[in-house]
Design a protein around this motif. Structure first.
Motif, PDB file in Angstrom:
ATOM      1  N   THR A  24      -4.509   8.413  16.861  1.00 57.31           N
ATOM      2  CA  THR A  24      -4.582   8.822  15.588  1.00 57.31           C
ATOM      3  C   THR A  24      -6.183   9.973  16.275  1.00 57.31           C
ATOM      4  O   THR A  24      -6.130  10.871  15.109  1.00 57.31           O
ATOM      5  N   ARG A  53      -0.387   3.870  -1.857  1.00 64.02           N
ATOM      6  CA  ARG A  53      -0.749   5.590  -1.119  1.00 64.02           C
ATOM      7  C   ARG A  53      -0.428   6.244   0.692  1.00 64.02           C
ATOM      8  O   ARG A  53      -0.820   6.844   1.425  1.00 64.02           O
ATOM      9  N   HIS A  54      -0.721   4.593   1.227  1.00 67.01           N
ATOM     10  CA  HIS A  54      -0.756   5.014   2.886  1.00 67.01           C
ATOM     11  C   HIS A  54       0.709   3.713   3.817  1.00 67.01           C
ATOM     12  O   HIS A  54       0.291   2.948   3.984  1.00 67.01           O
ATOM     13  N   HIS A  93      -1.209   1.025   8.629  1.00 67.81           N
ATOM     14  CA  HIS A  93      -1.475   2.601   7.797  1.00 67.81           C
ATOM     15  C   HIS A  93      -2.144   2.575   8.325  1.00 67.81           C
ATOM     16  O   HIS A  93      -3.721   2.503   8.743  1.00 67.81           O
ATOM     17  N   THR A 148     -11.754   1.042  -0.697  1.00 69.53           N
ATOM     18  CA  THR A 148     -12.433   0.266  -0.318  1.00 69.53           C
ATOM     19  C   THR A 148     -13.513  -0.986  -0.588  1.00 69.53           C
ATOM     20  O   THR A 148     -13.614  -1.311  -0.187  1.00 69.53           O
ATOM     21  N   ASP A 208       0.773  -0.774   0.172  1.00 71.35           N
ATOM     22  CA  ASP A 208       0.024  -0.002   0.543  1.00 71.35           C
ATOM     23  C   ASP A 208       0.900   1.093   0.310  1.00 71.35           C
ATOM     24  O   ASP A 208       1.422   1.616   0.911  1.00 71.35           O
ATOM     25  N   VAL A 263      -4.917   5.239   8.341  1.00 64.88           N
ATOM     26  CA  VAL A 263      -5.848   6.019   6.754  1.00 64.88           C
ATOM     27  C   VAL A 263      -6.684   6.719   6.829  1.00 64.88           C
ATOM     28  O   VAL A 263      -8.044   7.033   6.346  1.00 64.88           O
ATOM     29  N   TRP A 264      -7.395   6.745   8.433  1.00 63.33           N
ATOM     30  CA  TRP A 264      -8.555   8.061   8.547  1.00 63.33           C
ATOM     31  C   TRP A 264      -8.744   8.895   7.780  1.00 63.33           C
ATOM     32  O   TRP A 264      -7.162   9.460   7.576  1.00 63.33           O
ATOM     33  N   GLN A 265      -9.772   9.491   7.064  1.00 66.94           N
ATOM     34  CA  GLN A 265      -9.917  10.137   6.495  1.00 66.94           C
ATOM     35  C   GLN A 265      -9.442  10.333   4.991  1.00 66.94           C
ATOM     36  O   GLN A 265      -9.582  11.036   4.622  1.00 66.94           O
ATOM     37  N   GLN A 266      -8.848   8.834   4.832  1.00 67.39           N
ATOM     38  CA  GLN A 266      -7.389   9.218   3.415  1.00 67.39           C
ATOM     39  C   GLN A 266      -8.271   8.088   2.841  1.00 67.39           C
ATOM     40  O   GLN A 266      -7.754   7.302   1.612  1.00 67.39           O
ATOM     41  N   VAL A 267      -9.717   7.493   2.293  1.00 70.52           N
ATOM     42  CA  VAL A 267     -10.129   5.861   2.396  1.00 70.52           C
ATOM     43  C   VAL A 267     -10.603   6.510   0.946  1.00 70.52           C
ATOM     44  O   VAL A 267     -11.689   6.483   0.635  1.00 70.52           O
ATOM     45  N   ASP A 268      -9.733   5.401  -0.059  1.00 72.04           N
ATOM     46  CA  ASP A 268     -10.068   6.195  -1.629  1.00 72.04           C
ATOM     47  C   ASP A 268     -10.871   4.853  -2.346  1.00 72.04           C
ATOM     48  O   ASP A 268     -11.362   3.776  -1.316  1.00 72.04           O
TER      49      ASP A 268
END
Length: 186
Positions: free
Chosen positions: A125, A5-6, A33, A44, A3, A35-40
């Motif tokens: 987090t 992205r994260h 990782h 998903t 991953d 991913v708080w408020q970064q789930v694309d």
């Protein structure tokens, strides 16, 4: 799959003296990782496949919960093995607003302290986000412990990760609350 992205969370930083709770170590081949408020959309889809593949959630519920995910744990192959999600809600029993927090660990990754490590990372987090001004009315975390193993073997009134036992719900699940540093009851 890695991953990129994260990026993984590194070793736990030294604890803030205002938050003396420990961060238990999970399995060495697992990376966490945030991913708080970064789930694309791609994450998903992975989360839906993870939850439905474990028969934990229906596809509809999984898709609705995916944006609430704060932390993802991946094994050495890059597969998701655990997640933590959180949603801000008013607790009628406690009469305060808290992040209702969930942790789910896939069967093969259980009994390795991973749930506690994922929870501790999500706790930090969300507390850091709160300290930065996110939803000032949401003053802590609420966890309903459903696992019979955790209820039987993690039955201390205060867990090493900070949540305090405050009672049981109608199903007999333990209810635990972690209060953010400096939180005030209004």
């Amino acid at each position: 799959m890695s991953d990129t992205r994260h990026p993984p969370v590194g070793p736990a930083p030294p604890r803030d003296p205002r938050r003396p709770w420990s961060v238990p170590e999970g399995p060495r081949d697992t990376t966490l990782h945030v991913v708080w408020q970064q789930v694309d959309a791609a994450l998903t889809d992975e989360l839906v496949a993870f939850w439905t593949g474990a028969n934990a959630l229906s596809p509809e519920v999984a898709r609705g919960r995916a944006p609430e995910v704060a932390v993802v744990a991946r094994d050495a192959s890059g597969a998701i093995v655990a997640v933590s999600s959180a949603v801000a809600k008013f607790s009628p029993a406690l009469r305060v607003k808290l992040f209702h927090t969930r942790v789910f660990v896939a069967q093969p990754a259980r009994r390795q302290r991973l749930a506690m490590e994922v929870f501790a990372t999500a706790r930090d987090t969300l507390e850091d986000a709160w300290l930065d001004g996110l939803d000032p009315e949401c003053i802590g975390l609420l966890v309903e412990v459903e696992s019979p193993l955790l209820k039987a073997h993690r039955n201390q009134a205060v867990w090493e990760t900070g949540p305090v036992f405050v009672g049981r719900n109608a199903r007999g699940d333990h209810i635990r609350v972690y209060w953010f540093s400096g939180a005030r009851i209004t």
